[in-house]
Scaffold this motif. Structure first.
Motif, mmCIF file in Angstrom:
data_model
loop_
_atom_site.group_PDB
_atom_site.id
_atom_site.type_symbol
_atom_site.label_atom_id
_atom_site.label_comp_id
_atom_site.label_asym_id
_atom_site.label_seq_id
_atom_site.Cartn_x
_atom_site.Cartn_y
_atom_site.Cartn_z
ATOM 1 N N THR A 14 6.501 -17.310 -47.939
ATOM 2 C CA THR A 14 7.930 -17.244 -48.239
ATOM 3 C C THR A 14 8.425 -15.814 -48.069
ATOM 4 O OG1 THR A 14 7.663 -19.039 -49.831
ATOM 5 C CG2 THR A 14 9.680 -17.752 -49.981
ATOM 6 N N GLU A 16 10.774 -12.368 -48.261
ATOM 7 C CA GLU A 16 11.463 -11.690 -49.346
ATOM 8 C C GLU A 16 12.968 -11.957 -49.297
ATOM 9 O OE1 GLU A 16 11.831 -9.544 -52.842
ATOM 10 O OE2 GLU A 16 10.204 -10.651 -51.893
ATOM 11 N N TRP A 19 13.500 -15.044 -51.333
ATOM 12 C CA TRP A 19 13.425 -14.772 -52.770
ATOM 13 C C TRP A 19 14.643 -13.998 -53.247
ATOM 14 C CZ3 TRP A 19 10.702 -17.453 -55.887
ATOM 15 C CH2 TRP A 19 9.449 -17.962 -55.515
ATOM 16 N N TRP A 22 17.724 -16.043 -54.084
ATOM 17 C CA TRP A 22 17.631 -17.037 -55.158
ATOM 18 C C TRP A 22 18.162 -16.448 -56.456
ATOM 19 C CZ3 TRP A 22 13.389 -17.823 -59.054
ATOM 20 C CH2 TRP A 22 13.582 -19.010 -59.776
ATOM 21 N N TRP A 184 3.942 -15.559 -55.085
ATOM 22 C CA TRP A 184 5.185 -15.362 -54.319
ATOM 23 C C TRP A 184 5.029 -15.816 -52.872
ATOM 24 C CZ3 TRP A 184 8.903 -14.571 -57.552
ATOM 25 C CH2 TRP A 184 8.695 -13.815 -58.712
ATOM 26 N N ARG A 188 7.963 -21.384 -53.586
ATOM 27 C CA ARG A 188 9.323 -21.292 -53.079
ATOM 28 C C ARG A 188 10.271 -21.004 -54.240
ATOM 29 N NH1 ARG A 188 9.844 -21.120 -47.752
ATOM 30 N NH2 ARG A 188 11.891 -22.099 -47.930
ATOM 31 N N PRO A 189 11.460 -20.461 -53.958
ATOM 32 C CA PRO A 189 12.427 -20.239 -55.035
ATOM 33 C C PRO A 189 12.671 -21.513 -55.841
ATOM 34 C CG PRO A 189 13.144 -19.117 -53.054
ATOM 35 C CD PRO A 189 11.947 -19.933 -52.669
ATOM 36 N N ARG A 242 7.677 -7.219 -50.675
ATOM 37 C CA ARG A 242 7.815 -7.550 -52.098
ATOM 38 C C ARG A 242 7.537 -6.349 -52.989
ATOM 39 N NH1 ARG A 242 5.721 -12.597 -50.554
ATOM 40 N NH2 ARG A 242 3.567 -11.983 -50.949
#
Length: 252
Positions: A14, A16, A19, A22, A184, A188-189, A242
């Motif tokens: 996933t 950044e 993320w 979200w 992470w 998923r969000p 991240r």
């Protein structure tokens, strides 16, 4: 799908950007370093591999260094299985290099400490969980705050270390704080597999973020392509991105 298979670490994971878009992360309750590690307590970071201490709580360590909280880092393995089949990075070279990178990274964070090295086999912690638990019990003190990888993080060593820390903390009167590292990557969000109900967001200062990014760069063995195998960097681009977040997330 089997829960363990679902947590497998594949591809780039996933991004950044996903993320950051979200809103759930922004809604997490905020916690400050002094709440996580109160006066008189010692922060003990238990890292399955050299670099996990920085990827998980590097920003927090920079903040703790600034406010003078005592910090201990326990390196469970020396990370010698990061480049399987490599002639450029054989086990002997990794055994020398990765601890040195860890020391450099901690220096970037403002910590002049030498990690306690347990020397357990990289990739073999699941079978040695009882031994690891006993080692940790001998090193922890009542009132310690133990930071380690989440028990469902997706990497067998991360999960075994989290489980051993949970047992050792319960035995010694220490407090356990789990931190997602690979979670992470595969989740998923909004993923219900992540324990958002016990997640807190730790804001980082610009200086703490800068030092954390410098610390990640200290792990050069994990950031370069391996010419002997044709493999890309062990630390994927998404992982490095991240590490530049202005916050960290912990599970209490």
């Amino acid at each position: 799908m089997d829960a363990v298979a679902r947590r497998a670490i594949r591809g780039e994971g996933t991004t950044e950007i996903e993320w950051s878009r979200w809103p759930g992360i922004a809604r997490l309750p905020v916690i400050e370093p002094q709440e996580l590690v109160p006066a008189g307590a010692r922060a003990v970071v238990v890292a399955p591999h050299p670099d996990d201490e920085v990827l998980s709580v590097g920003g927090l360590l920079a903040l703790l260094a600034d406010c003078g909280r005592p910090v201990e880092v326990i390196a469970v393995t020396d990370g010698t299985a990061s480049h399987r089949g490599s002639t450029e990075w054989p086990v002997e070279r990794l055994a020398r290099t990765r601890p040195r990178e860890s020391r450099k990274a901690l220096h970037c964070l403002g910590l002049a400490i030498e990690p306690a090295r347990l020397g357990l086999p990289d990739g073999g912690l699941k079978e040695l969980r009882a031994m690891l638990t006993a080692e940790l019990v001998s090193l922890l003190r009542p009132g310690d705050v133990v930071f380690t990888t989440w028990r469902q993080d997706g990497h067998p060593d991360h999960e075994a270390t989290g489980e051993a820390c949970a047992l050792a903390a319960a035995s010694t009167g220490a407090r356990l704080v789990e931190v997602p590292v690979w979670g992470w990557h595969w989740s998923r969000p909004g993923d219900a597999c992540m324990p958002w109900q016990r997640a807190f967001r730790l804001p980082l200062s610009e200086e703490a973020v800068r030092r954390k990014r410098m610390a990640v760069k200290a792990f050069t063995s994990q950031l370069r392509r391996d010419a002997s195998t044709g493999s890309g960097p062990v630390l994927r681009a998404t992982t490095v991105q991240r590490a530049a977040r202005p916050f960290e997330v912990v599970f209490l």
